[in-house]
Design an enzyme around this catalytic site. Sequence first.
Site, short mmCIF file in Angstrom:
data_model
loop_
_atom_site.label_atom_id
_atom_site.label_comp_id
_atom_site.label_asym_id
_atom_site.label_seq_id
_atom_site.Cartn_x
_atom_site.Cartn_y
_atom_site.Cartn_z
N LEU A 147 -41.77 -45.80 96.84
CA LEU A 147 -40.46 -46.16 97.32
C LEU A 147 -39.47 -45.05 97.08
O LEU A 147 -39.58 -44.65 95.90
CB LEU A 147 -39.97 -47.43 96.68
CG LEU A 147 -40.54 -48.89 96.87
CD1 LEU A 147 -40.04 -49.82 96.05
CD2 LEU A 147 -40.50 -49.27 98.53
N HIS A 148 -38.76 -44.38 98.23
CA HIS A 148 -37.88 -43.74 97.75
C HIS A 148 -36.60 -43.71 98.76
O HIS A 148 -35.52 -43.08 98.73
CB HIS A 148 -38.08 -42.03 97.72
CG HIS A 148 -38.67 -41.42 98.98
ND1 HIS A 148 -39.76 -42.03 99.72
CD2 HIS A 148 -38.00 -40.81 99.81
CE1 HIS A 148 -39.74 -41.21 100.69
NE2 HIS A 148 -38.80 -40.57 101.00
N ARG A 149 -36.42 -44.56 99.74
CA ARG A 149 -35.57 -44.54 100.81
C ARG A 149 -34.15 -45.30 100.17
O ARG A 149 -34.31 -46.43 99.75
CB ARG A 149 -35.88 -45.24 101.97
CG ARG A 149 -37.28 -44.38 102.64
CD ARG A 149 -36.83 -44.20 104.01
NE ARG A 149 -38.11 -43.44 104.50
CZ ARG A 149 -38.22 -42.16 104.38
NH1 ARG A 149 -37.13 -41.50 104.28
NH2 ARG A 149 -39.40 -41.31 104.96
#
Length: 361
Positions: A208-210
């Site tokens: 997850l990085h958004r």
Amino acid sequence: MKLTIVAGARPNFIKIAPITKAVLNTQSNGKSITYRLVHTGQHYDKKMSDTFFEDLNIPLPDINLGIGGGSQAEQTAGIMIEFEKELIKNPTDLVIVVGDVTSTMACSIVAKKLGTKVAHIEAGIRSWDLTMPEEINRMVTDSITDYFFTTSRVANENLNNMGIPEERIFFVGNVMIDTLLSNIKRLVKPVFFDEINLYKGNYIVLTLHRPANVDEIKKLEATINEIANNVESLPIIFPIHPRTAKRLSGINVFSDNLHIVDPLGYLEFNYLVKNAKAVITDSGGITEETTVMGVPCLTLRDSTERPETCTIGTNELVGTNPKAIKPALLKLFSNEWKKGGLPELWDGKTAERIVNILLSL
Ligand code: UDP
């Protein structure tokens, strides 16, 4: 022909690897083509940068502009200032930018304003979601690009709709898949794999990085807890992006089956993906890799700029509401996940096609 190839962030390094190789091969076959590799420094952490040069045998950059950290505007401005100096000092026939990161946009603007032609690899893809910084980068870059290299026919259509003449658009396939296919036999088992008793099909990979998933701490916590509680106690391996790591400290996401690890090198990460029961992600590139490896992929986004990963591949858009996770996981565990196929021209030969086209321009 003199090229300047730009790379700034993790997915960029994976995309330029086959291009540098194809240029060097063409050179050794007697063609007059050279490149200068510019690293903007956007990702500077060893685990987000140097590892990829080592894993993928990419020759070291000719220069690193050293622009890491800062806000979107600070980064864009910093890269533009330094890249302008670089291009004035080392003029080139063509600047090649890849993907959709800040460096892609900043360097294409600088090149174009100095009168240098720009080629964009992975051009024309659109999520139509302007809350994503990447979508803005794609739109700005494509508005000034001279030569468009695309991964799908949908991307060609998007460019056609912008009024780009057909002779400047080249549907060549996917350089990220060139990298995957040329390394698939070199993948490396991570050290922790046996230590925590992982085996094929008995664990989930999570990335997850958004901003839509990680910026709001309560939502991030709910997302991770929802996943951890609905994977039938399977281990979850969560290689954590630096952006997400910053948010995670101090929040309550502990669960026995959740294993948070540092970002992994390419060979280890894709070993993990290849053998996973499924991947849960908000990445774009990973949905392409899972498609090619036939691994179920649950994307925690409301849109994708890579629709072929859903229509042809194993990817499904679950959305960004944590409540949507449980039904999607129920489907996964009832073994109803689609099998998927391979998108057109994702065959490992894209970089070769690009270099041949460049020589003919
Ligand atoms: N990746 C990696 N190690 C990790 C996580 C991802 O090597 O710990 C690779 C992955 O295989 C893919 C790329 O990084 O090739 C995707 O990068 P990211 O998700 O940061 O960017 P996006 O594709 O969303 O632009």
